[in-house]
Design a protein around this motif. Structure first.
Motif, PDB file in Angstrom:
ATOM      1  N   CYS A  43      23.040  11.151 -38.110  1.00 43.07           N
ATOM      2  CA  CYS A  43      23.643  11.814 -36.942  1.00 43.07           C
ATOM      3  C   CYS A  43      24.153  13.223 -37.267  1.00 43.07           C
ATOM      4  O   CYS A  43      24.300  14.021 -36.353  1.00 43.07           O
ATOM      5  CB  CYS A  43      24.702  10.956 -36.274  1.00 43.07           C
ATOM      6  SG  CYS A  43      26.253  10.865 -37.096  1.00 43.07           S
ATOM      7  N   SER A  47      19.851  17.874 -31.903  1.00 46.30           N
ATOM      8  CA  SER A  47      20.671  16.684 -31.674  1.00 46.30           C
ATOM      9  C   SER A  47      19.832  15.421 -31.480  1.00 46.30           C
ATOM     10  O   SER A  47      20.395  14.340 -31.243  1.00 46.30           O
ATOM     11  CB  SER A  47      21.563  16.904 -30.446  1.00 46.30           C
ATOM     12  OG  SER A  47      20.763  17.211 -29.322  1.00 46.30           O
ATOM     13  N   THR A  83      20.828  12.538 -33.659  1.00 45.51           N
ATOM     14  CA  THR A  83      22.164  12.055 -33.252  1.00 45.51           C
ATOM     15  C   THR A  83      22.020  11.148 -32.034  1.00 45.51           C
ATOM     16  O   THR A  83      22.624  10.077 -31.951  1.00 45.51           O
ATOM     17  CB  THR A  83      23.079  13.252 -32.885  1.00 45.51           C
ATOM     18  OG1 THR A  83      22.924  14.269 -33.858  1.00 45.51           O
ATOM     19  CG2 THR A  83      24.524  12.840 -32.754  1.00 45.51           C
ATOM     20  N   PRO A 116      23.444  21.090 -32.961  1.00 40.57           N
ATOM     21  CA  PRO A 116      24.866  20.820 -33.201  1.00 40.57           C
ATOM     22  C   PRO A 116      25.428  21.792 -34.237  1.00 40.57           C
ATOM     23  O   PRO A 116      24.912  21.894 -35.347  1.00 40.57           O
ATOM     24  CB  PRO A 116      24.886  19.389 -33.738  1.00 40.57           C
ATOM     25  CG  PRO A 116      23.523  18.848 -33.560  1.00 40.57           C
ATOM     26  CD  PRO A 116      22.593  20.008 -33.489  1.00 40.57           C
ATOM     27  N   ILE A 140      28.728  17.335 -32.580  1.00 43.96           N
ATOM     28  CA  ILE A 140      28.032  16.062 -32.863  1.00 43.96           C
ATOM     29  C   ILE A 140      28.665  14.940 -32.033  1.00 43.96           C
ATOM     30  O   ILE A 140      27.969  14.116 -31.433  1.00 43.96           O
ATOM     31  CB  ILE A 140      28.127  15.701 -34.372  1.00 43.96           C
ATOM     32  CG1 ILE A 140      27.290  16.666 -35.226  1.00 43.96           C
ATOM     33  CG2 ILE A 140      27.731  14.241 -34.635  1.00 43.96           C
ATOM     34  CD1 ILE A 140      25.819  16.392 -35.270  1.00 43.96           C
ATOM     35  N   CYS A 191      27.484  15.094 -28.454  1.00 48.66           N
ATOM     36  CA  CYS A 191      26.105  14.592 -28.321  1.00 48.66           C
ATOM     37  C   CYS A 191      26.073  13.074 -28.476  1.00 48.66           C
ATOM     38  O   CYS A 191      25.358  12.371 -27.744  1.00 48.66           O
ATOM     39  CB  CYS A 191      25.193  15.242 -29.368  1.00 48.66           C
ATOM     40  SG  CYS A 191      25.069  17.024 -29.198  1.00 48.66           S
TER      41      CYS A 191
END
Ligand SMILES: NC(=O)c1ccc[n+]([C@@H]2O[C@H](COP(=O)([O-])OP(=O)(O)OC[C@H]3O[C@@H](n4cnc5c(N)ncnc54)[C@H](OP(=O)(O)O)[C@@H]3O)[C@@H](O)[C@H]2O)c1
Length: 407
Positions: free
Chosen positions: A144, A334, A337, A376, A382, A385
Protein backbone atom coordinates in the motif's frame (compact mmCIF):
# COMPACT_ATOMS: atom_id res chain seq x y z
CA UNK A 1 30.72 -5.51 12.05
CA UNK A 2 32.72 -7.69 14.39
CA UNK A 3 33.82 -11.29 14.68
CA UNK A 4 32.69 -13.10 17.84
CA UNK A 5 34.84 -15.60 19.72
CA UNK A 6 33.18 -18.51 17.93
CA UNK A 7 33.88 -17.01 14.52
CA UNK A 8 30.50 -15.44 13.77
CA UNK A 9 30.28 -12.11 11.99
CA UNK A 10 27.75 -9.85 13.71
CA UNK A 11 26.85 -6.21 14.05
CA UNK A 12 28.98 -4.54 16.75
CA UNK A 13 25.92 -3.50 18.68
CA UNK A 14 24.88 -7.13 19.18
CA UNK A 15 28.24 -8.54 20.32
CA UNK A 16 27.75 -7.73 23.99
CA UNK A 17 24.57 -8.64 25.77
CA UNK A 18 21.35 -9.58 24.13
CA UNK A 19 19.09 -8.08 21.49
CA UNK A 20 16.10 -6.07 22.70
CA UNK A 21 13.13 -6.96 20.55
CA UNK A 22 9.63 -5.64 19.95
CA UNK A 23 6.92 -7.70 18.27
CA UNK A 24 4.09 -5.87 16.54
CA UNK A 25 1.33 -8.46 16.19
CA UNK A 26 2.65 -10.72 18.98
CA UNK A 27 -0.53 -12.81 19.32
CA UNK A 28 -0.70 -13.82 15.65
CA UNK A 29 0.82 -16.71 13.73
CA UNK A 30 4.12 -14.92 12.96
CA UNK A 31 4.24 -13.34 16.42
CA UNK A 32 3.76 -16.74 18.06
CA UNK A 33 6.50 -18.34 15.95
CA UNK A 34 8.86 -15.47 16.80
CA UNK A 35 8.15 -15.87 20.52
CA UNK A 36 8.71 -19.62 20.23
CA UNK A 37 12.25 -18.89 19.03
CA UNK A 38 12.80 -16.36 21.84
CA UNK A 39 11.60 -18.92 24.39
CA UNK A 40 14.30 -21.29 23.16
CA UNK A 41 16.99 -18.58 23.40
CA UNK A 42 16.32 -16.87 26.73
CA UNK A 43 19.85 -15.46 27.05
CA UNK A 44 19.99 -13.97 23.56
CA UNK A 45 16.90 -11.79 23.57
CA UNK A 46 14.89 -9.53 25.87
CA UNK A 47 11.42 -8.25 25.04
CA UNK A 48 10.81 -4.51 24.99
CA UNK A 49 7.24 -4.25 23.65
CA UNK A 50 4.43 -6.50 22.43
CA UNK A 51 1.18 -5.58 20.64
CA UNK A 52 -2.14 -7.18 19.72
CA UNK A 53 -5.48 -5.97 18.41
CA UNK A 54 -8.17 -7.63 20.55
CA UNK A 55 -6.61 -10.70 22.20
CA UNK A 56 -5.88 -8.97 25.51
CA UNK A 57 -5.72 -12.24 27.48
CA UNK A 58 -3.11 -13.67 25.11
CA UNK A 59 -1.18 -10.41 25.20
CA UNK A 60 -1.23 -10.28 29.01
CA UNK A 61 0.04 -13.86 29.27
CA UNK A 62 2.88 -13.18 26.82
CA UNK A 63 3.79 -9.91 28.55
CA UNK A 64 4.10 -11.72 31.89
CA UNK A 65 6.03 -14.66 30.44
CA UNK A 66 8.53 -12.52 28.52
CA UNK A 67 8.58 -9.67 31.07
CA UNK A 68 7.88 -7.04 28.42
CA UNK A 69 8.44 -3.41 29.37
CA UNK A 70 5.41 -2.17 27.40
CA UNK A 71 2.28 -3.66 25.81
CA UNK A 72 -0.21 -2.04 23.44
CA UNK A 73 -3.67 -3.26 22.51
CA UNK A 74 -5.11 -1.77 19.31
CA UNK A 75 -8.76 -2.00 20.28
CA UNK A 76 -9.20 0.53 23.10
CA UNK A 77 -12.17 -1.35 24.54
CA UNK A 78 -9.72 -3.89 25.98
CA UNK A 79 -7.56 -1.38 27.82
CA UNK A 80 -9.18 -1.83 31.27
CA UNK A 81 -9.08 -5.64 31.44
CA UNK A 82 -5.52 -5.66 30.04
CA UNK A 83 -4.38 -3.14 32.61
CA UNK A 84 -6.03 -5.08 35.41
CA UNK A 85 -4.47 -8.34 34.23
CA UNK A 86 -1.03 -6.72 34.38
CA UNK A 87 -1.47 -4.66 37.54
CA UNK A 88 1.42 -5.01 39.95
CA UNK A 89 3.82 -6.28 37.27
CA UNK A 90 5.35 -2.90 36.41
CA UNK A 91 4.51 -3.50 32.72
CA UNK A 92 3.28 -0.31 31.08
CA UNK A 93 0.02 -0.60 29.13
CA UNK A 94 -1.27 1.48 26.21
CA UNK A 95 -4.29 1.24 23.91
CA UNK A 96 -5.34 2.52 20.51
CA UNK A 97 -3.51 3.36 17.30
CA UNK A 98 -1.16 5.78 19.09
CA UNK A 99 -0.11 3.06 21.54
CA UNK A 100 0.84 0.72 18.66
CA UNK A 101 3.11 3.49 17.33
CA UNK A 102 4.46 4.07 20.84
CA UNK A 103 5.36 0.35 21.05
CA UNK A 104 7.30 0.67 17.80
CA UNK A 105 9.14 3.72 19.12
CA UNK A 106 10.32 1.97 22.28
CA UNK A 107 14.09 1.30 22.46
CA UNK A 108 14.40 -2.07 20.73
CA UNK A 109 17.30 -3.09 18.43
CA UNK A 110 15.05 -5.37 16.40
CA UNK A 111 11.36 -5.06 15.56
CA UNK A 112 9.12 -7.74 14.06
CA UNK A 113 6.42 -6.09 11.92
CA UNK A 114 3.72 -8.78 11.96
CA UNK A 115 0.44 -6.89 12.21
CA UNK A 116 -1.90 -8.05 9.44
CA UNK A 117 -3.01 -5.55 6.80
CA UNK A 118 -2.58 -1.82 6.23
CA UNK A 119 -3.24 -1.30 9.96
CA UNK A 120 0.46 -2.08 10.38
CA UNK A 121 1.63 0.85 8.26
CA UNK A 122 2.12 3.52 10.95
CA UNK A 123 3.71 1.27 13.60
CA UNK A 124 6.04 -0.26 11.00
CA UNK A 125 7.04 3.18 9.75
CA UNK A 126 7.66 4.31 13.34
CA UNK A 127 10.07 1.39 13.80
CA UNK A 128 11.77 2.12 10.47
CA UNK A 129 12.21 5.77 11.41
CA UNK A 130 14.24 4.68 14.44
CA UNK A 131 16.85 3.27 12.04
CA UNK A 132 16.91 -0.20 13.62
CA UNK A 133 16.56 -3.72 12.17
CA UNK A 134 12.97 -4.28 11.07
CA UNK A 135 11.92 -7.82 10.18
CA UNK A 136 9.02 -7.33 7.80
CA UNK A 137 6.26 -9.94 7.66
CA UNK A 138 3.47 -7.40 7.07
CA UNK A 139 3.62 -7.37 3.25
CA UNK A 140 0.55 -5.11 2.96
CA UNK A 141 2.73 -2.25 4.24
CA UNK A 142 4.89 -2.43 1.11
CA UNK A 143 1.93 -3.04 -1.17
CA UNK A 144 0.00 0.00 0.00
CA UNK A 145 2.92 2.43 0.47
CA UNK A 146 6.06 0.81 -0.98
CA UNK A 147 7.78 3.93 -2.34
CA UNK A 148 7.19 5.98 0.81
CA UNK A 149 8.31 3.12 3.07
CA UNK A 150 11.51 2.58 1.07
CA UNK A 151 12.23 6.31 1.19
CA UNK A 152 11.88 6.16 5.00
CA UNK A 153 14.27 3.18 5.11
CA UNK A 154 16.91 5.11 3.13
CA UNK A 155 16.44 8.25 5.21
CA UNK A 156 16.70 6.51 8.59
CA UNK A 157 19.35 3.91 7.72
CA UNK A 158 17.08 1.12 8.96
CA UNK A 159 17.72 -2.45 7.85
CA UNK A 160 14.65 -4.10 6.37
CA UNK A 161 14.83 -7.91 6.47
CA UNK A 162 12.15 -9.87 4.62
CA UNK A 163 10.30 -12.48 6.67
CA UNK A 164 7.96 -13.76 3.95
CA UNK A 165 9.53 -17.13 3.12
CA UNK A 166 9.81 -16.30 -0.60
CA UNK A 167 11.50 -12.93 -0.09
CA UNK A 168 13.65 -14.29 2.68
CA UNK A 169 14.78 -17.05 0.29
CA UNK A 170 15.60 -14.50 -2.40
CA UNK A 171 17.42 -12.30 0.12
CA UNK A 172 19.62 -15.27 1.01
CA UNK A 173 20.71 -15.91 -2.61
CA UNK A 174 20.49 -12.41 -4.11
CA UNK A 175 23.92 -10.99 -4.91
CA UNK A 176 23.40 -7.31 -4.06
CA UNK A 177 26.91 -6.54 -5.40
CA UNK A 178 25.99 -7.85 -8.85
CA UNK A 179 22.43 -6.75 -9.43
CA UNK A 180 23.22 -6.30 -13.14
CA UNK A 181 23.91 -10.03 -13.39
CA UNK A 182 20.45 -10.92 -12.10
CA UNK A 183 18.19 -11.93 -14.97
CA UNK A 184 15.08 -12.51 -12.90
CA UNK A 185 13.73 -13.75 -9.61
CA UNK A 186 11.21 -16.57 -9.41
CA UNK A 187 8.62 -16.59 -6.63
CA UNK A 188 7.28 -20.04 -5.82
CA UNK A 189 3.60 -20.46 -4.94
CA UNK A 190 1.99 -23.49 -3.32
CA UNK A 191 -1.18 -22.85 -5.32
CA UNK A 192 -3.18 -22.91 -2.08
CA UNK A 193 -6.04 -25.26 -1.19
CA UNK A 194 -7.84 -24.71 -4.52
CA UNK A 195 -4.82 -25.23 -6.79
CA UNK A 196 -6.58 -27.96 -8.77
CA UNK A 197 -10.16 -26.71 -8.36
CA UNK A 198 -12.34 -25.48 -11.23
CA UNK A 199 -14.06 -22.08 -11.00
CA UNK A 200 -17.36 -23.90 -10.48
CA UNK A 201 -15.87 -25.81 -7.54
CA UNK A 202 -14.32 -22.64 -6.09
CA UNK A 203 -17.74 -20.97 -6.17
CA UNK A 204 -18.94 -23.56 -3.63
CA UNK A 205 -16.04 -23.08 -1.20
CA UNK A 206 -16.58 -21.38 2.15
CA UNK A 207 -14.18 -19.95 4.74
CA UNK A 208 -13.45 -23.34 6.35
CA UNK A 209 -12.15 -24.78 3.07
CA UNK A 210 -10.31 -21.59 2.09
CA UNK A 211 -8.29 -21.33 5.31
CA UNK A 212 -7.27 -25.00 5.20
CA UNK A 213 -3.88 -24.46 3.56
CA UNK A 214 -2.20 -27.71 2.49
CA UNK A 215 1.33 -26.78 3.69
CA UNK A 216 1.39 -23.71 5.92
CA UNK A 217 -0.34 -22.84 9.18
CA UNK A 218 -1.13 -19.10 9.03
CA UNK A 219 -3.59 -16.39 10.06
CA UNK A 220 -7.04 -16.31 8.41
CA UNK A 221 -6.44 -13.35 6.09
CA UNK A 222 -3.22 -14.63 4.49
CA UNK A 223 -4.77 -18.11 4.25
CA UNK A 224 -7.67 -16.75 2.18
CA UNK A 225 -5.16 -14.70 0.14
CA UNK A 226 -3.32 -17.96 -0.58
CA UNK A 227 -6.56 -19.59 -1.73
CA UNK A 228 -7.30 -16.72 -4.18
CA UNK A 229 -3.55 -16.46 -4.99
CA UNK A 230 -3.85 -12.77 -4.14
CA UNK A 231 -1.07 -13.56 -1.68
CA UNK A 232 1.31 -14.29 -4.55
CA UNK A 233 0.25 -11.09 -6.28
CA UNK A 234 0.88 -9.08 -3.11
CA UNK A 235 4.27 -10.80 -2.89
CA UNK A 236 5.04 -9.78 -6.47
CA UNK A 237 4.53 -6.13 -5.47
CA UNK A 238 6.50 -6.71 -2.26
CA UNK A 239 9.40 -8.21 -4.26
CA UNK A 240 9.34 -5.31 -6.71
CA UNK A 241 9.95 -2.89 -3.82
CA UNK A 242 12.36 -4.99 -1.77
CA UNK A 243 14.64 -5.95 -4.65
CA UNK A 244 14.01 -2.89 -6.84
CA UNK A 245 13.17 -4.98 -9.90
CA UNK A 246 10.63 -4.27 -12.66
CA UNK A 247 7.79 -6.78 -12.75
CA UNK A 248 9.06 -8.21 -16.05
CA UNK A 249 11.94 -9.62 -14.00
CA UNK A 250 9.66 -11.29 -11.47
CA UNK A 251 8.20 -14.68 -12.41
CA UNK A 252 5.79 -16.85 -10.46
CA UNK A 253 5.82 -20.64 -10.59
CA UNK A 254 3.48 -23.00 -8.77
CA UNK A 255 5.40 -25.49 -6.64
CA UNK A 256 2.88 -27.48 -4.57
CA UNK A 257 5.38 -28.96 -2.09
CA UNK A 258 6.55 -25.53 -0.76
CA UNK A 259 10.11 -26.79 -0.35
CA UNK A 260 11.92 -24.44 -2.72
CA UNK A 261 10.97 -21.08 -1.26
CA UNK A 262 12.11 -18.99 -4.26
CA UNK A 263 14.94 -18.62 -6.75
CA UNK A 264 17.27 -16.08 -8.35
CA UNK A 265 18.37 -16.62 -11.98
CA UNK A 266 21.67 -15.07 -13.10
CA UNK A 267 22.81 -14.07 -16.60
CA UNK A 268 25.37 -16.91 -16.70
CA UNK A 269 22.56 -19.46 -16.46
CA UNK A 270 23.00 -20.21 -12.75
CA UNK A 271 19.81 -20.44 -10.71
CA UNK A 272 20.22 -20.20 -6.92
CA UNK A 273 17.47 -21.31 -4.57
CA UNK A 274 16.83 -21.59 -0.85
CA UNK A 275 15.09 -24.75 0.39
CA UNK A 276 13.55 -25.74 3.69
CA UNK A 277 10.49 -27.30 5.25
CA UNK A 278 7.40 -25.04 5.25
CA UNK A 279 7.91 -23.63 8.74
CA UNK A 280 8.08 -19.87 9.26
CA UNK A 281 10.52 -20.32 12.15
CA UNK A 282 13.31 -20.75 9.57
CA UNK A 283 12.97 -17.32 7.90
CA UNK A 284 12.14 -15.69 11.26
CA UNK A 285 15.28 -17.23 12.81
CA UNK A 286 17.28 -15.89 9.86
CA UNK A 287 16.08 -12.35 10.61
CA UNK A 288 16.37 -12.70 14.42
CA UNK A 289 20.04 -13.72 14.25
CA UNK A 290 21.02 -11.71 11.17
CA UNK A 291 23.80 -11.32 10.17
CA UNK A 292 24.68 -14.46 12.13
CA UNK A 293 22.67 -17.72 12.15
CA UNK A 294 20.81 -19.36 14.99
CA UNK A 295 19.31 -22.81 15.54
CA UNK A 296 15.66 -23.31 14.66
CA UNK A 297 13.54 -26.36 15.52
CA UNK A 298 11.95 -26.46 12.03
CA UNK A 299 11.63 -30.02 10.70
CA UNK A 300 14.66 -30.94 8.58
CA UNK A 301 14.31 -31.72 4.89
CA UNK A 302 14.72 -35.33 3.84
CA UNK A 303 15.18 -35.01 0.09
CA UNK A 304 15.19 -38.74 -0.58
CA UNK A 305 11.88 -39.09 1.24
CA UNK A 306 10.44 -36.14 -0.65
CA UNK A 307 11.56 -37.82 -3.90
CA UNK A 308 9.69 -35.46 -6.24
CA UNK A 309 9.42 -31.70 -6.53
CA UNK A 310 6.92 -30.49 -9.12
CA UNK A 311 6.24 -27.19 -10.86
CA UNK A 312 3.33 -25.73 -12.84
CA UNK A 313 2.48 -22.52 -14.67
CA UNK A 314 0.15 -20.29 -12.61
CA UNK A 315 -3.34 -19.91 -14.08
CA UNK A 316 -4.50 -16.26 -14.19
CA UNK A 317 -7.90 -17.30 -15.54
CA UNK A 318 -8.86 -19.41 -12.53
CA UNK A 319 -6.96 -17.02 -10.25
CA UNK A 320 -7.70 -13.48 -11.55
CA UNK A 321 -5.90 -11.94 -8.55
CA UNK A 322 -2.62 -12.74 -10.32
CA UNK A 323 -3.67 -10.57 -13.26
CA UNK A 324 -5.10 -7.82 -11.04
CA UNK A 325 -1.89 -7.44 -9.06
CA UNK A 326 0.27 -7.28 -12.20
CA UNK A 327 -2.10 -4.64 -13.63
CA UNK A 328 -2.05 -2.62 -10.40
CA UNK A 329 1.74 -2.70 -10.25
CA UNK A 330 1.95 -1.61 -13.90
CA UNK A 331 -0.54 1.22 -13.27
CA UNK A 332 1.43 2.37 -10.22
CA UNK A 333 0.28 5.38 -8.19
CA UNK A 334 -2.51 4.53 -5.79
CA UNK A 335 -3.62 1.38 -7.68
CA UNK A 336 -1.74 -1.05 -5.36
CA UNK A 337 -3.13 0.83 -2.31
CA UNK A 338 -6.64 0.48 -3.74
CA UNK A 339 -6.11 -3.19 -4.58
CA UNK A 340 -4.86 -3.95 -1.08
CA UNK A 341 -7.64 -2.09 0.73
CA UNK A 342 -10.41 -3.61 -1.43
CA UNK A 343 -8.93 -7.06 -0.90
CA UNK A 344 -8.81 -6.63 2.88
CA UNK A 345 -12.48 -5.62 2.91
CA UNK A 346 -13.53 -8.42 0.53
CA UNK A 347 -11.60 -11.10 2.44
CA UNK A 348 -13.20 -9.98 5.71
CA UNK A 349 -16.66 -10.12 4.08
CA UNK A 350 -15.90 -13.62 2.77
CA UNK A 351 -14.76 -14.77 6.23
CA UNK A 352 -18.08 -13.45 7.59
CA UNK A 353 -19.98 -15.42 4.90
CA UNK A 354 -21.30 -12.21 3.35
CA UNK A 355 -19.87 -12.90 -0.12
CA UNK A 356 -18.77 -15.97 -2.05
CA UNK A 357 -15.17 -16.95 -2.75
CA UNK A 358 -15.14 -15.81 -6.39
CA UNK A 359 -16.54 -12.42 -5.44
CA UNK A 360 -13.34 -11.47 -3.61
CA UNK A 361 -11.40 -10.84 -6.82
CA UNK A 362 -14.47 -9.36 -8.48
CA UNK A 363 -14.85 -6.72 -5.76
CA UNK A 364 -11.16 -5.87 -6.01
CA UNK A 365 -11.44 -5.47 -9.79
CA UNK A 366 -14.58 -3.32 -9.62
CA UNK A 367 -13.01 -1.09 -6.98
CA UNK A 368 -9.91 -0.62 -9.14
CA UNK A 369 -12.07 0.20 -12.17
CA UNK A 370 -14.15 2.71 -10.24
CA UNK A 371 -11.55 4.80 -8.45
CA UNK A 372 -9.18 7.33 -9.99
CA UNK A 373 -5.46 6.60 -9.87
CA UNK A 374 -3.43 9.22 -8.01
CA UNK A 375 0.21 9.56 -7.05
CA UNK A 376 0.33 9.27 -3.24
CA UNK A 377 2.71 11.90 -1.97
CA UNK A 378 2.42 11.29 1.74
CA UNK A 379 1.23 8.71 4.23
CA UNK A 380 -1.80 10.94 4.85
CA UNK A 381 -2.58 10.69 1.13
CA UNK A 382 -2.20 6.88 1.31
CA UNK A 383 -4.78 6.87 4.09
CA UNK A 384 -7.22 8.85 1.94
CA UNK A 385 -6.80 6.40 -0.97
CA UNK A 386 -7.08 3.44 1.39
CA UNK A 387 -10.27 4.77 3.00
CA UNK A 388 -11.86 5.55 -0.36
CA UNK A 389 -11.12 2.03 -1.61
CA UNK A 390 -12.57 0.47 1.55
CA UNK A 391 -15.76 2.50 1.20
CA UNK A 392 -16.10 1.60 -2.49
CA UNK A 393 -15.48 -2.10 -1.83
CA UNK A 394 -18.01 -2.11 1.02
CA UNK A 395 -20.61 -0.55 -1.27
CA UNK A 396 -20.00 -3.29 -3.88
CA UNK A 397 -20.40 -5.99 -1.25
CA UNK A 398 -23.97 -4.87 -0.66
CA UNK A 399 -24.88 -4.70 -4.37
CA UNK A 400 -26.69 -7.64 -5.97
CA UNK A 401 -24.77 -7.27 -9.28
CA UNK A 402 -21.65 -8.62 -7.61
CA UNK A 403 -21.11 -12.27 -8.44
CA UNK A 404 -22.40 -12.01 -12.00
CA UNK A 405 -19.17 -11.22 -13.78
CA UNK A 406 -17.91 -13.93 -16.14
CA UNK A 407 -14.16 -14.50 -16.26
N1 LIG B 1 1.43 -16.51 8.97
C1 LIG B 1 2.39 -16.70 8.09
O1 LIG B 1 2.91 -17.82 7.95
C2 LIG B 1 2.88 -15.54 7.26
C3 LIG B 1 3.87 -15.78 6.30
C4 LIG B 1 4.36 -14.71 5.57
C5 LIG B 1 3.85 -13.42 5.78
N2 LIG B 1 2.88 -13.23 6.70
C6 LIG B 1 2.34 -11.88 6.89
O2 LIG B 1 2.53 -11.52 8.25
C7 LIG B 1 1.44 -10.70 8.69
C8 LIG B 1 0.80 -11.35 9.89
O3 LIG B 1 0.24 -12.58 9.49
P1 LIG B 1 -0.30 -13.64 10.54
O4 LIG B 1 -0.61 -14.86 9.76
O5 LIG B 1 0.63 -13.74 11.69
O6 LIG B 1 -1.67 -12.93 10.99
P2 LIG B 1 -2.58 -13.24 12.26
O7 LIG B 1 -2.29 -14.61 12.78
O8 LIG B 1 -3.95 -12.91 11.87
O9 LIG B 1 -2.03 -12.20 13.36
C9 LIG B 1 -2.14 -10.83 13.14
C10 LIG B 1 -1.60 -10.05 14.31
O10 LIG B 1 -1.91 -8.66 14.10
C11 LIG B 1 -2.83 -8.20 15.11
N3 LIG B 1 -3.82 -7.36 14.45
C12 LIG B 1 -4.87 -7.73 13.68
N4 LIG B 1 -5.55 -6.65 13.25
C13 LIG B 1 -4.94 -5.58 13.78
C14 LIG B 1 -5.21 -4.17 13.74
N5 LIG B 1 -6.24 -3.67 13.04
N6 LIG B 1 -4.37 -3.35 14.41
C15 LIG B 1 -3.32 -3.84 15.12
N7 LIG B 1 -3.02 -5.16 15.21
C16 LIG B 1 -3.82 -6.01 14.54
C17 LIG B 1 -3.45 -9.46 15.71
O11 LIG B 1 -3.91 -9.20 17.04
P3 LIG B 1 -5.13 -10.12 17.66
O12 LIG B 1 -4.54 -11.49 17.85
O13 LIG B 1 -5.47 -9.44 18.93
O14 LIG B 1 -6.23 -10.09 16.63
C18 LIG B 1 -2.25 -10.41 15.66
O15 LIG B 1 -1.36 -10.14 16.71
C19 LIG B 1 0.50 -10.55 7.48
O16 LIG B 1 0.78 -9.37 6.79
C20 LIG B 1 0.86 -11.75 6.61
O17 LIG B 1 0.62 -11.51 5.24
C21 LIG B 1 2.38 -14.26 7.44
Amino acid sequence: MALTGDGRLVDDKFVDGCRRVTILGATGSIGTSTLDLLRRNPDGYAVEALTAHSDWQGLAALAREFRAAYVAIGDERHYQPLQQALSGTGIEVGAGAGALVEAAKRPADWVMAAIVGAAGLEPTLAAIERGVVVALANKEVLVCAGDLVLTAVKRSGATLLPVDSEHNAIFQVFDFAQVGAIEKIILTASGGPFRAASRAQMAQMGPAQAVAHPNWSMGAKISVDSATMMNKGLELIEAHHLFQLPQEKIDIVVHPQSVIHSLVAYTDGSVLAQLGSPDMRTPIAFTLAWPARMASPSPRLDLAKLATLTFEEPDPIRFPSLRLTREALAAGGSAPTTLNAANEVAVQAFLENRIGFLEIAEIVERTLETLPNEVPESIAHIHICDRRARDAAMAFIDRPSVGQRAY
